[in-house]
Design a protein around this motif. Structure first.
Motif, PDB file in Angstrom:
ATOM      1  N   SER A 138      70.853  54.687  33.225  1.00 64.81           N
ATOM      2  CA  SER A 138      71.344  53.341  33.533  1.00 64.81           C
ATOM      3  C   SER A 138      71.125  52.973  35.003  1.00 64.81           C
ATOM      4  N   SER A 139      70.794  53.955  35.852  1.00 57.94           N
ATOM      5  CA  SER A 139      70.536  53.675  37.273  1.00 57.94           C
ATOM      6  C   SER A 139      69.112  53.206  37.516  1.00 57.94           C
ATOM      7  N   CYS A 140      68.138  54.014  37.076  1.00 61.34           N
ATOM      8  CA  CYS A 140      66.732  53.689  37.366  1.00 61.34           C
ATOM      9  C   CYS A 140      65.978  53.147  36.159  1.00 61.34           C
ATOM     10  N   GLY A 141      66.545  53.254  34.943  1.00 62.84           N
ATOM     11  CA  GLY A 141      65.874  52.744  33.745  1.00 62.84           C
ATOM     12  C   GLY A 141      64.896  53.712  33.115  1.00 62.84           C
ATOM     13  N   HIS A 142      64.816  54.934  33.634  1.00 60.98           N
ATOM     14  CA  HIS A 142      63.910  55.935  33.083  1.00 60.98           C
ATOM     15  C   HIS A 142      64.331  56.273  31.646  1.00 60.98           C
ATOM     16  N   ALA A 143      63.364  56.276  30.721  1.00 63.12           N
ATOM     17  CA  ALA A 143      63.633  56.597  29.316  1.00 63.12           C
ATOM     18  C   ALA A 143      62.811  57.812  28.917  1.00 63.12           C
ATOM     19  N   LYS A 144      63.401  58.661  28.081  1.00 60.29           N
ATOM     20  CA  LYS A 144      62.724  59.885  27.660  1.00 60.29           C
ATOM     21  C   LYS A 144      63.241  60.298  26.286  1.00 60.29           C
ATOM     22  N   ASP A 145      62.335  60.773  25.430  1.00 60.90           N
ATOM     23  CA  ASP A 145      62.697  61.351  24.143  1.00 60.90           C
ATOM     24  C   ASP A 145      62.748  62.859  24.311  1.00 60.90           C
ATOM     25  N   VAL A 146      63.835  63.478  23.840  1.00 61.26           N
ATOM     26  CA  VAL A 146      64.051  64.905  24.039  1.00 61.26           C
ATOM     27  C   VAL A 146      64.274  65.566  22.695  1.00 61.26           C
ATOM     28  N   LEU A 147      63.539  66.659  22.449  1.00 58.74           N
ATOM     29  CA  LEU A 147      63.701  67.467  21.245  1.00 58.74           C
ATOM     30  C   LEU A 147      64.808  68.473  21.515  1.00 58.74           C
ATOM     31  N   GLN A 148      65.931  68.324  20.811  1.00 57.67           N
ATOM     32  CA  GLN A 148      67.097  69.169  21.038  1.00 57.67           C
ATOM     33  C   GLN A 148      67.697  69.631  19.724  1.00 57.67           C
ATOM     34  N   LYS A 149      68.389  70.748  19.781  1.00 60.85           N
ATOM     35  CA  LYS A 149      69.204  71.178  18.651  1.00 60.85           C
ATOM     36  C   LYS A 149      70.442  70.299  18.614  1.00 60.85           C
ATOM     37  N   MET A 150      71.054  70.199  17.468  1.00 57.40           N
ATOM     38  CA  MET A 150      72.276  69.406  17.363  1.00 57.40           C
ATOM     39  C   MET A 150      73.421  70.052  18.143  1.00 57.40           C
ATOM     40  N   SER A 151      73.353  71.371  18.314  1.00 59.77           N
ATOM     41  CA  SER A 151      74.417  72.082  19.032  1.00 59.77           C
ATOM     42  C   SER A 151      74.206  72.093  20.548  1.00 59.77           C
ATOM     43  N   ASP A 152      73.050  71.613  21.045  1.00 57.07           N
ATOM     44  CA  ASP A 152      72.800  71.583  22.492  1.00 57.07           C
ATOM     45  C   ASP A 152      73.699  70.547  23.173  1.00 57.07           C
ATOM     46  N   ALA A 153      74.002  70.809  24.428  1.00 56.17           N
ATOM     47  CA  ALA A 153      74.828  69.892  25.215  1.00 56.17           C
ATOM     48  C   ALA A 153      74.063  68.604  25.515  1.00 56.17           C
ATOM     49  N   VAL A 154      74.782  67.516  25.638  1.00 56.14           N
ATOM     50  CA  VAL A 154      74.200  66.225  25.958  1.00 56.14           C
ATOM     51  C   VAL A 154      73.704  66.253  27.398  1.00 56.14           C
ATOM     52  N   LEU A 155      72.489  65.734  27.627  1.00 56.50           N
ATOM     53  CA  LEU A 155      71.939  65.673  28.982  1.00 56.50           C
ATOM     54  C   LEU A 155      72.615  64.539  29.743  1.00 56.50           C
ATOM     55  N   THR A 156      72.945  64.791  31.010  1.00 61.10           N
ATOM     56  CA  THR A 156      73.594  63.754  31.825  1.00 61.10           C
ATOM     57  C   THR A 156      72.839  63.459  33.110  1.00 61.10           C
ATOM     58  N   THR A 157      72.005  64.406  33.580  1.00 57.84           N
ATOM     59  CA  THR A 157      71.273  64.228  34.832  1.00 57.84           C
ATOM     60  C   THR A 157      69.895  63.651  34.543  1.00 57.84           C
ATOM     61  N   CYS A 158      69.568  62.538  35.174  1.00 55.77           N
ATOM     62  CA  CYS A 158      68.269  61.893  35.002  1.00 55.77           C
ATOM     63  C   CYS A 158      67.190  62.744  35.662  1.00 55.77           C
ATOM     64  N   PRO A 159      66.101  63.053  34.943  1.00 58.13           N
ATOM     65  CA  PRO A 159      65.031  63.844  35.548  1.00 58.13           C
ATOM     66  C   PRO A 159      64.219  63.065  36.580  1.00 58.13           C
ATOM     67  N   ALA A 160      64.278  61.751  36.563  1.00 60.79           N
ATOM     68  CA  ALA A 160      63.495  60.936  37.498  1.00 60.79           C
ATOM     69  C   ALA A 160      64.226  60.713  38.824  1.00 60.79           C
ATOM     70  N   CYS A 161      65.502  60.306  38.774  1.00 61.85           N
ATOM     71  CA  CYS A 161      66.209  59.962  40.011  1.00 61.85           C
ATOM     72  C   CYS A 161      67.332  60.942  40.355  1.00 61.85           C
ATOM     73  N   GLY A 162      67.728  61.797  39.434  1.00 64.18           N
ATOM     74  CA  GLY A 162      68.773  62.788  39.683  1.00 64.18           C
ATOM     75  C   GLY A 162      70.189  62.264  39.545  1.00 64.18           C
ATOM     76  N   ALA A 163      70.360  61.023  39.154  1.00 58.95           N
ATOM     77  CA  ALA A 163      71.694  60.440  38.992  1.00 58.95           C
ATOM     78  C   ALA A 163      72.354  60.976  37.729  1.00 58.95           C
ATOM     79  N   GLU A 164      73.658  60.959  37.716  1.00 54.88           N
ATOM     80  CA  GLU A 164      74.413  61.435  36.555  1.00 54.88           C
ATOM     81  C   GLU A 164      74.670  60.286  35.567  1.00 54.88           C
ATOM     82  N   SER A 165      73.679  59.464  35.329  1.00 53.28           N
ATOM     83  CA  SER A 165      73.830  58.312  34.442  1.00 53.28           C
ATOM     84  C   SER A 165      72.828  58.338  33.284  1.00 53.28           C
ATOM     85  N   PHE A 166      72.390  59.539  32.906  1.00 47.28           N
ATOM     86  CA  PHE A 166      71.443  59.732  31.801  1.00 47.28           C
ATOM     87  C   PHE A 166      72.271  59.847  30.525  1.00 47.28           C
TER      88      PHE A 166
END
Length: 104
Positions: free
Chosen positions: A9-37
């Motif tokens: 929500s900070s920089c608008g970077h969008a990404k599709d991630v292949l994850q297990k259903m039991s994996d933790a939700v990602l919160t750190t944006c890989p592009a800007c490093g903000a905790e708004s992913f």
């Protein structure tokens, strides 16, 4: 494994991630490093391939679905008449539609 769509929500970077259903939700944006992913709500995408389940499944021996779709019961094959020339009796091929459709 499901593919989840994430968007920052900070920089608008969008990404599709292949994850297990039991994996933790990602919160750190890989592009800007903000905790708004965060995860986005998306429609499930799938594609039916091949000739289709309706052609291969539910093929029983009963002619009830074909008769209901055609509106009339299949006609019987005509019997060979005794005065037909050549003495060889030929019967019309049996068809579930009775030969009254456009395919015959």
């Amino acid at each position: 494994m499901p593919i989840y769509a994430y968007r920052c929500s900070s920089c608008g970077h969008a990404k599709d991630v292949l994850q297990k259903m039991s994996d933790a939700v990602l919160t750190t944006c890989p592009a800007c490093g903000a905790e708004s992913f965060s995860k986005q709500v998306t429609a499930a995408g799938f594609q039916l391939k091949g000739s289709g389940w309706y052609q291969t499944d539910f093929r029983g021996g009963s002619a009830a679905p074909a008769a209901a779709a055609g509106g009339a019961a299949p006609a019987a094959a005509p019997a060979a008449s005794p005065d037909s020339g050549g003495g060889a009796a030929t019967a019309a091929p049996s068809a579930p539609c009775g030969g009254s459709c456009a395919c015959h």
